[in-house]
Design a protein around this motif. Sequence first.
Motif, short mmCIF file in Angstrom:
data_model
loop_
_atom_site.label_atom_id
_atom_site.label_comp_id
_atom_site.label_asym_id
_atom_site.label_seq_id
_atom_site.Cartn_x
_atom_site.Cartn_y
_atom_site.Cartn_z
N GLU A 50 0.84 -1.21 0.00
CA GLU A 50 0.00 0.00 0.00
C GLU A 50 0.87 1.25 0.00
O GLU A 50 0.57 2.24 -0.69
N ARG A 87 -4.29 -6.32 10.86
CA ARG A 87 -4.42 -5.98 9.44
C ARG A 87 -4.76 -7.21 8.60
O ARG A 87 -5.67 -7.19 7.77
N ASP A 124 -8.28 -8.78 9.51
CA ASP A 124 -9.39 -8.01 8.93
C ASP A 124 -9.45 -8.18 7.42
O ASP A 124 -10.54 -8.30 6.85
N LYS A 125 -8.29 -8.18 6.78
CA LYS A 125 -8.25 -8.26 5.32
C LYS A 125 -8.75 -9.59 4.78
O LYS A 125 -9.46 -9.65 3.77
N TYR A 126 -8.41 -10.69 5.46
CA TYR A 126 -8.74 -12.03 4.96
C TYR A 126 -9.80 -12.74 5.82
O TYR A 126 -10.03 -13.93 5.63
#
Length: 210
Positions: A19, A139, A142-144
């Motif tokens: 990012e 992180r 939450d993302k996966y």
Amino acid sequence: MAANTVITIGRQYGSGGREIGMKLAQDLGIKCYDKELLDRAAKDSGICQELFEHHDEKPTSSFLYSLVMDTYSFGYSSAAFADMPINHKVFLAQFDTIKKLAQEESCVMVGRCADYALSDFEGAFSVFVHGDMDKRIRRIADKYNLSDAAAKDKIHKTDKQRASYYNYYTSKKWADADSYDLCLNSSVLGIDGCVEMIKKMLEIKKRVIK
């Protein structure tokens, strides 16, 4: 003629390195190459793209680094390259593509030993992004949509793979501050803070060189 500026970003898994690279490239008005490196390397080398994805930043088995680099100088059409294990063909194709891109344009490159491939390139600036484990777990979870335990396991496995790959194919050590021009803690600085720090360091580097 001044060399292109190429920022290479190594990163711990879950630190937001990709990012950061994408936002940095956007701010600088240049391209960011992550998985795109695989597409270009596949096109340049003629090796099936699926093989690049399968071997992407994965540790290798026993094979002499010196032989790999000797073969690099002979090119894709050499008998030595033809007889080489596929994981080494993939590495060399990426290595070659990284060097070509650096000559063609200013850009950001994420992972894949780009800092080492460009160690002699005048315009290269290497960054390593790391972060606190609890922030990285949050992180990735939450993302996966993973549990904290599953996210932590994924982080450990991915970091181990990246370290093994980097340490094998380069003469440096992954995540060691001595291996990079700048190391940043994204848990402290945040994504935007890391981008600003890199931009500031690029400005300082240009002044020093002048």
